[in-house]
Design a protein around this motif. Structure first.
Motif, PDB file in Angstrom:
ATOM      1  N   LEU A 146       0.843  -1.189   0.000  1.00 47.97           N
ATOM      2  CA  LEU A 146       0.000   0.000   0.000  1.00 47.97           C
ATOM      3  C   LEU A 146       0.881   1.243   0.000  1.00 47.97           C
ATOM      4  CD1 LEU A 146      -2.503  -1.054   2.812  1.00 47.97           C
ATOM      5  CD2 LEU A 146      -3.069  -0.817   0.385  1.00 47.97           C
ATOM      6  N   PRO A 147       0.459   2.329  -0.587  1.00 47.90           N
ATOM      7  CA  PRO A 147       1.234   3.571  -0.502  1.00 47.90           C
ATOM      8  C   PRO A 147       1.492   3.947   0.957  1.00 47.90           C
ATOM      9  CG  PRO A 147      -0.531   3.788  -2.114  1.00 47.90           C
ATOM     10  CD  PRO A 147      -0.761   2.482  -1.416  1.00 47.90           C
ATOM     11  N   GLY A 148       2.769   4.177   1.291  1.00 52.19           N
ATOM     12  CA  GLY A 148       3.142   4.609   2.625  1.00 52.19           C
ATOM     13  C   GLY A 148       3.317   3.513   3.647  1.00 52.19           C
ATOM     14  N   ILE A 149       3.086   2.259   3.278  1.00 53.11           N
ATOM     15  CA  ILE A 149       3.087   1.186   4.278  1.00 53.11           C
ATOM     16  C   ILE A 149       4.471   0.973   4.879  1.00 53.11           C
ATOM     17  CG2 ILE A 149       3.460  -0.709   2.649  1.00 53.11           C
ATOM     18  CD1 ILE A 149       1.063  -0.786   5.639  1.00 53.11           C
ATOM     19  N   ALA A 150       5.517   1.058   4.084  1.00 49.55           N
ATOM     20  CA  ALA A 150       6.867   0.823   4.609  1.00 49.55           C
ATOM     21  C   ALA A 150       7.234   1.854   5.667  1.00 49.55           C
ATOM     22  CB  ALA A 150       7.887   0.827   3.474  1.00 49.55           C
ATOM     23  N   GLY A 151       6.960   3.109   5.399  1.00 52.26           N
ATOM     24  CA  GLY A 151       7.288   4.165   6.344  1.00 52.26           C
ATOM     25  C   GLY A 151       6.415   4.152   7.582  1.00 52.26           C
ATOM     26  N   ALA A 152       5.265   3.472   7.511  1.00 49.12           N
ATOM     27  CA  ALA A 152       4.359   3.413   8.659  1.00 49.12           C
ATOM     28  C   ALA A 152       4.809   2.399   9.694  1.00 49.12           C
ATOM     29  CB  ALA A 152       2.943   3.074   8.192  1.00 49.12           C
ATOM     30  N   ALA A 230     -12.220  -0.747   2.720  1.00 45.88           N
ATOM     31  CA  ALA A 230     -10.953  -1.066   2.060  1.00 45.88           C
ATOM     32  C   ALA A 230      -9.934   0.015   2.366  1.00 45.88           C
ATOM     33  CB  ALA A 230     -11.156  -1.186   0.550  1.00 45.88           C
ATOM     34  N   VAL A 231      -8.706  -0.408   2.661  1.00 47.88           N
ATOM     35  CA  VAL A 231      -7.616   0.512   2.955  1.00 47.88           C
ATOM     36  C   VAL A 231      -6.886   0.850   1.659  1.00 47.88           C
ATOM     37  CG1 VAL A 231      -5.439   0.810   4.192  1.00 47.88           C
ATOM     38  CG2 VAL A 231      -7.351  -0.378   5.291  1.00 47.88           C
ATOM     39  N   GLU A 232      -6.665   2.155   1.420  1.00 53.93           N
ATOM     40  CA  GLU A 232      -5.990   2.583   0.190  1.00 53.93           C
ATOM     41  C   GLU A 232      -4.570   3.066   0.427  1.00 53.93           C
ATOM     42  OE1 GLU A 232      -8.409   5.402  -1.915  1.00 53.93           O
ATOM     43  OE2 GLU A 232      -9.426   3.770  -2.985  1.00 53.93           O
ATOM     44  N   ALA A 233      -4.283   3.596   1.614  1.00 59.43           N
ATOM     45  CA  ALA A 233      -2.950   4.124   1.895  1.00 59.43           C
ATOM     46  C   ALA A 233      -2.766   4.255   3.396  1.00 59.43           C
ATOM     47  CB  ALA A 233      -2.739   5.472   1.213  1.00 59.43           C
ATOM     48  N   VAL A 234      -1.486   4.404   3.792  1.00 60.95           N
ATOM     49  CA  VAL A 234      -1.142   4.544   5.201  1.00 60.95           C
ATOM     50  C   VAL A 234      -0.081   5.631   5.318  1.00 60.95           C
ATOM     51  CG1 VAL A 234      -0.258   3.391   7.256  1.00 60.95           C
ATOM     52  CG2 VAL A 234      -1.594   2.092   5.595  1.00 60.95           C
ATOM     53  N   VAL A 235      -0.203   6.464   6.352  1.00 62.54           N
ATOM     54  CA  VAL A 235       0.765   7.541   6.568  1.00 62.54           C
ATOM     55  C   VAL A 235       1.110   7.591   8.054  1.00 62.54           C
ATOM     56  CG1 VAL A 235       1.225  10.010   6.386  1.00 62.54           C
ATOM     57  CG2 VAL A 235      -0.232   8.883   4.673  1.00 62.54           C
ATOM     58  N   ARG A 236       2.418   7.607   8.368  1.00 59.11           N
ATOM     59  CA  ARG A 236       2.832   7.833   9.753  1.00 59.11           C
ATOM     60  C   ARG A 236       3.473   9.207   9.851  1.00 59.11           C
ATOM     61  NH1 ARG A 236       3.771   5.123  14.620  1.00 59.11           N
ATOM     62  NH2 ARG A 236       3.508   3.027  13.770  1.00 59.11           N
ATOM     63  N   ASP A 237       3.116   9.925  10.907  1.00 58.94           N
ATOM     64  CA  ASP A 237       3.632  11.264  11.134  1.00 58.94           C
ATOM     65  C   ASP A 237       4.980  11.169  11.848  1.00 58.94           C
ATOM     66  OD1 ASP A 237       4.066  13.916  11.563  1.00 58.94           O
ATOM     67  OD2 ASP A 237       2.426  14.212  12.978  1.00 58.94           O
ATOM     68  N   GLY A 238       6.061  11.290  11.087  1.00 63.06           N
ATOM     69  CA  GLY A 238       7.392  11.253  11.675  1.00 63.06           C
ATOM     70  C   GLY A 238       7.790   9.857  12.134  1.00 63.06           C
ATOM     71  N   VAL A 246      -5.915   5.648   5.288  1.00 60.72           N
ATOM     72  CA  VAL A 246      -6.826   6.265   4.325  1.00 60.72           C
ATOM     73  C   VAL A 246      -7.705   5.164   3.731  1.00 60.72           C
ATOM     74  CG1 VAL A 246      -7.036   7.656   2.241  1.00 60.72           C
ATOM     75  CG2 VAL A 246      -5.076   7.993   3.790  1.00 60.72           C
ATOM     76  N   LEU A 247      -9.010   5.317   3.892  1.00 58.13           N
ATOM     77  CA  LEU A 247      -9.950   4.321   3.391  1.00 58.13           C
ATOM     78  C   LEU A 247     -10.422   4.685   1.986  1.00 58.13           C
ATOM     79  CD1 LEU A 247     -12.154   3.856   6.592  1.00 58.13           C
ATOM     80  CD2 LEU A 247     -10.154   2.534   5.882  1.00 58.13           C
ATOM     81  N   GLU A 248     -10.963   3.701   1.318  1.00 54.66           N
ATOM     82  CA  GLU A 248     -11.548   3.937  -0.002  1.00 54.66           C
ATOM     83  C   GLU A 248     -12.623   5.015   0.112  1.00 54.66           C
ATOM     84  OE1 GLU A 248     -12.531   0.762  -3.382  1.00 54.66           O
ATOM     85  OE2 GLU A 248     -13.997   0.756  -1.751  1.00 54.66           O
ATOM     86  N   GLY A 249     -12.530   6.009  -0.726  1.00 54.74           N
ATOM     87  CA  GLY A 249     -13.456   7.137  -0.644  1.00 54.74           C
ATOM     88  C   GLY A 249     -12.855   8.351   0.032  1.00 54.74           C
ATOM     89  N   GLY A 250     -11.672   8.168   0.663  1.00 51.51           N
ATOM     90  CA  GLY A 250     -10.968   9.300   1.231  1.00 51.51           C
ATOM     91  C   GLY A 250     -11.080   9.476   2.726  1.00 51.51           C
TER      92      GLY A 250
END
Length: 467
Positions: A146-152, A230-238, A246-250
Motif C-alpha cells: 500500500l502507498p506509505g506502508i513501509a514508512g508506517a 478497504a484501505v488505500e494508503a497509510v501515513v505515519r507522522d514522523g 486512508v480508506l476507499e473514498g478518502g
C-alpha cells in the motif's frame, strides 16, 4: 534432515529419533518457532487473564470484586515467562536429551537429499540425508503493498504478541483470528481498538454467527468494528507519531499503532526449491503422507504445505510423516494408507479443529454448513442457544453463546460442529472425536453428558435433531 525448528519440525525430529534414525535440525531463529515465541503461546498468555476476568464478571457475587483494570505489567511478565523470555535454552536441552543434532543458520536445499547451511558466523556446511529431507519452515505475515506502508512500520502478529506496553489507540486491518484475538487482548489492556475489515465480518472461515457474536462482544467492550471497508494508503507522522489509514473514498482513521492482520505466506523464498525443480516462494504441495510428489525423499509439514495453518495440525502431519519416513527407512512401504490410517493425514480435511480465544471463545471442527453444502452433502444444521443449557447458566450469567452441529443425513453422522461461548474451546475435543470417529447419531445418544455441565449442549442438540 529437517529444515525449520517450529512445532512441526520438532515433532518430525522426535518421531524419527524414536525410530532410531540420526536426525539433524536446521533453524535460523529460535527452536520452537513462530508458535512458541510470536503466536500461539504469547497470544494465549496475553488472553488468559482477559478471559478469566470476563468470566468472573459474569458470576454473581464475584463480579464486583473484579471490576478494576488488568495489571498490564503482570500480564506482560506472564507472557514473557511462557516465551522463555525469547530464549530457546529449554528446547536445546530437549534436542540434546534425545540425541538430535542442531545446526543454527540458514538452510537451503542443495539438490537431491542435500542441505547447505550457512551459520550466523558465515561458516558453510553441506549435509546429506540418507533417507529424507523435511521442509518445516512455516509462514510469515503478509503486509499488502500500500502507498506509505513501509514508512508506517506496521505491526504484524509478532509485534502484537511481544509489545511491552499498550498503545493508546490501535488500528487493526483484517478480520482473521489474529485480528479478533489481538483486538480482544489489547482492548482489555486499555487500548482503544478499531478493526477495519474488508469483508462482511470477523472469522470468515467459521459459521457466520461466530464472527457476529465475537464482534458484538468487542463492541460492548468499547472496540469499534467496521466492515466492508478497504484501505488505500497509510501515513505515519514522523518517526514515532500517529498512523493515519486512508480508506476507499478518502475517509481517514487515526491510531498510534497499526496491526496488519492480512494473511500468511510460505517461508519458501530462499530455501533452494529451485535446485529440486520447485518454485521459490510457493506453497509446497504434498500427498496425504506429506511427501512432495515426484520426490520420494522430500516431505513438507506444517503451514508451509498449506493444508491447515494450525500448530496442532502441523504436529499431526509430522506424526504421520515421521511414521512414513521410519517405515521407508526400514525398507517397508507404508501399509496403513486407508482413510484413517496411520500413514494418512485425513484429519486435515475431514476433522480439522480450531479454537479462537476471544470473549466469547469460538471453536469449530470439520465442515461448516456452507462447506458441507458446497461439497455436495445432504445435510441438516441443528442450532441451539448455549445460554439455555443449565450448566452454561451456572458457568456464567449471562452466558452469550450458540452451538451448531452439521449432520450428514445419508449416514447420520456429524460432519462438523461449532460452539461459541465462554470456555467453549473445552467443548471442541468431544466434537472432534465425534467427527473423526464418524460416531452415528444413534450412538451419541448413549454418550450421556454429566449434569450440570456446559457439555449438556450435546443432549440438547440431539433432542433438537430428533424433534
Amino acid at each position: 534432515m529437517v529444515l525449520g525448528g517450529g512445532p512441526a519440525g520438532e515433532n518430525i525430529v522426535d518421531r524419527t529419533r524414536a525410530a532410531g534414525l540420526t536426525t539433524a535440525l536446521v533453524e535460523s531463529e529460535l527452536v520452537g518457532g513462530e508458535c512458541s515465541y510470536w503466536a500461539c503461546i504469547p497470544s494465549k498468555a496475553l488472553l488468559r487473564p482477559v478471559l478469566a476476568r470476563a468470566d468472573a464478571r459474569r458470576v454473581p457475587g464475584l463480579a464486583g470484586a473484579v471490576g478494576g483494570a488488568l495489571d498490564a505489567e503482570a500480564v506482560f511478565a506472564h507472557r514473557d515467562y511462557w516465551t522463555g523470555n525469547w530464549k530457546d535454552d529449554g528446547q536445546i536441552d530437549w534436542l540434546d536429551s534425545i540425541g538430535a543434532h542442531l545446526y543454527r543458520g540458514h538452510g537451503r536445499l542443495y539438490g537431491t537429499r542435500k542441505v547447505a547451511v550457512t551459520s550466523p558466523e558465515g561458516d558453510h556446511h553441506v549435509l546429506t540425508a540418507r533417507h529424507a529431507v523435511v521442509i518445516a519452515t512455516g509462514t510469515r505475515a503478509v503486509i499488502p503493498e500500500l502507498p506509505g506502508i513501509a514508512g508506517a512500520r506496521p505491526w504484524t502478529s509478532r509485534e502484537a504478541t511481544s509489545a511491552r506496553q499498550a498503545p493508546e489507540r490501535l488500528l487493526i486491518v483484517g478480520g482473521s483470528v489474529v485480528a479478533a484475538e489481538m483486538a480482544t487482548a489489547w482492548q482489555a489492556l486499555g487500548t482503544r481498538v478499531t478493526v477495519l475489515v474488508r469483508g462482511s465480518g470477523l472469522l470468515p472461515r467459521m459459521e457466520p454467527f461466530a464472527g457476529e457474536l465475537v464482534a458484538e462482544a468487542l463492541r460492548e467492550a468499547g472496540a469499534e468494528i467496521r466492515t466492508d471497508v478497504a484501505v488505500e494508503a497509510v501515513v505515519r507522522d514522523g518517526a514515532t507519531g500517529p498512523v493515519t489509514v486512508v480508506l476507499e473514498g478518502g475517509e481517514t482513521v487515526e491510531g498510534d499503532e497499526l496491526l496488519m492482520a492480512t494473511g500468511r505466506a510460505p517461508r519458501t523464498d530462499d530455501i533452494g526449491l529451485d535446485t529440486v525443480g520447485l518454485t521459490p516462494g510457493d506453497w509446497i504441495g504434498v500427498d496425504d503422507s506429506c511427501r512432495v510428489p515426484g520426490h520420494d525423499w522430500l516431505y513438507a509439514v506444517g503451514d508451509v504445505n498449506h493444508r491447515a495453518l494450525l500448530t496442532h495440525q502441523g504436529k499431526y502431519q509430522a506424526r504421520i510423516a515421521g511414521a512414513v519416513i521410519a517405515a521407508r527407512a526400514a525398507g517397508e512401504e507404508p501399509a496403513d494408507t486407508g482413510r484413517w490410517g496411520a500413514h494418512t493425514a485425513t484429519a486435515d480435511t475431514a476433522a480439522l479443529p480450531q479454537a479462537v480465544f476471544t470473549d466469547p471463545e469460538a471453536a469449530a471442527v470439520g465442515l461448516s454448513l456452507a462447506e458441507a453444502q458446497k461439497a455436495g452433502h445432504r445435510v441438516r444444521a441443528v442450532d441451539y442457544d448455549l445460554g439455555k443449557v443449565s450448566g452454561a447458566g451456572l458457568y456464567a450469567d449471562p452466558y452469550p453463546g450458540r452451538a451448531r452441529m452439521v449432520v450428514d443425513l445419508d449416514r447420520e453422522v456429524l460432519l462438523g460442529a461449532t460452539f461459541v461461548g465462554p470456555g467453549a474451546a473445552e467443548l471442541l475435543h468431544a466434537a472432534t472425536i465425534a467427527v473423526a470417529g464418524e460416531v452415528p447419531i444413534s450412538r451419541l445418544w448413549h454418550a450421556v453428558p454429566a449434569f450440570p455441565t456446559v457439555s449438556e449442549i450435546w443432549l440438547r442438540l440431539l433432542e433438537a435433531y430428533r424433534g
